[in-house]
Design an enzyme around this catalytic site. Structure first.
Site, mmCIF file in Angstrom:
data_model
loop_
_atom_site.group_PDB
_atom_site.id
_atom_site.type_symbol
_atom_site.label_atom_id
_atom_site.label_comp_id
_atom_site.label_asym_id
_atom_site.label_seq_id
_atom_site.Cartn_x
_atom_site.Cartn_y
_atom_site.Cartn_z
ATOM 1 N N SER A 1 1.006 -1.276 0.098
ATOM 2 C CA SER A 1 0.055 0.200 0.146
ATOM 3 C C SER A 1 0.695 1.311 0.100
ATOM 4 O O SER A 1 1.790 1.187 -0.280
ATOM 5 C CB SER A 1 -0.986 -0.050 1.765
ATOM 6 O OG SER A 1 -2.222 0.337 1.069
ATOM 7 N N ASN A 2 0.167 2.012 0.320
ATOM 8 C CA ASN A 2 1.434 3.276 0.801
ATOM 9 C C ASN A 2 0.467 4.397 1.555
ATOM 10 O O ASN A 2 -0.548 3.974 2.222
ATOM 11 C CB ASN A 2 0.937 4.646 -0.689
ATOM 12 C CG ASN A 2 -0.382 5.038 -0.994
ATOM 13 O OD1 ASN A 2 -0.754 5.449 -0.788
ATOM 14 N ND2 ASN A 2 -0.704 3.998 -2.307
ATOM 15 N N PRO A 3 1.401 5.807 2.168
ATOM 16 C CA PRO A 3 1.106 6.134 3.686
ATOM 17 C C PRO A 3 -0.627 8.006 3.157
ATOM 18 O O PRO A 3 -0.536 7.870 3.897
ATOM 19 C CB PRO A 3 2.383 6.892 3.615
ATOM 20 C CG PRO A 3 2.907 6.986 2.842
ATOM 21 C CD PRO A 3 2.347 6.293 1.459
#
Ligand code: C5P
Length: 215
Positions: free
Chosen positions: A23-25
């Site tokens: 995923s990503n932040p």
């Protein structure tokens, strides 16, 4: 004029077993701020959101999704009647090529996860857009922010690209403040902020409203 707006927000999760994903932040804050600003402008808002820890904005239809595949299906279903698309979600660019049905056991050794590209949701939607719709893409760049955003205008078939710099710890991910460079056709360029994400969202919605009024 009654305006219907489709907004995507937050990250997506791409699983390689039932409990592990890439995923990503993305916090979803910019997309949720856009939903609130669009609502305040009197628009009808459909918000398609990846997993975030934010309260549901009042007065919007929220469609929670997890994976890019789910986001793609949901936005596809909602795109037809919308006048405005704000594609703010940080959709994963790659996903594991396969998903194991049960949790992988660790055995003290390394492992390789093969990734495949995720089809671009925005490009697919813009391919079937009507000319009277206003489409806005978002760009998180670490370098050459404006040039990369301009290249995205044509590549994604959108009217505006809202570019964030995510370079360094002061970048847009998760923060309360934001500076957005908005680029459009014929050299259009406007900087929104630095300001709170709520104020940047208000300015962006006002810019889109002005464009809708001319169509
Ligand atoms: O090409 P890049 O990922 O930088 O473009 C970002 C824009 O494209 C954002 O508006 C994002 O929501 C959208 N996007 C998409 N589908 C993907 C990846 C990005 O719609 N698979």
């Amino acid at each position: 004029m009654a305006v219907r707006c489709l907004i995507t927000a937050g990250p997506t999760r791409e699983f390689f077993d039932p409990v592990r994903f890439i995923s990503n932040p993305s916090s979803g804050k910019m997309g949720y701020a856009l939903a609130a600003a669009a609502r305040s402008a009197g628009w009808t808002v459909d918000l398609v959101s990846g997993p975030v820890s934010l309260p549901e904005p009042a007065g919007v239809m929220l469609y929670p999704v997890v994976t890019a595949e789910e986001m793609s299906r949901q936005t596809d279903a909602l795109f037809g009647p919308c006048d405005v698309l704000l594609m703010c979600a940080a959709v994963s660019d790659w996903r594991p090529a396969s998903r194991q049905p049960s949790k992988l056991k660790k055995d003290g050794r390394g492992m390789t996860v093969e990734l495949e590209p995720v089809p671009d949701i925005l490009t697919a939607l813009s391919a079937r857009r009507r000319p009277d719709q206003v489409l806005v893409g978002f760009a998180a760049e670490t370098e050459d922010v404006e040039a990369n955003a301009r290249a995205k205008l044509d590549r994604k078939g959108v009217d505006l690209v809202a570019a964030n710099s995510v370079a360094g710890v002061e970048g847009a991910f998760g923060s309360e403040e934001n500076t957005v460079t908005l680029v459009g056709r014929e050299g259009f360029r406007r900087q929104l902020g630095p300001a709170s994400k709520a104020e940047v969202a208000r300015l962006l919605v006002a810019e889109v409203a002005a464009r809708l009024a001319k169509r």
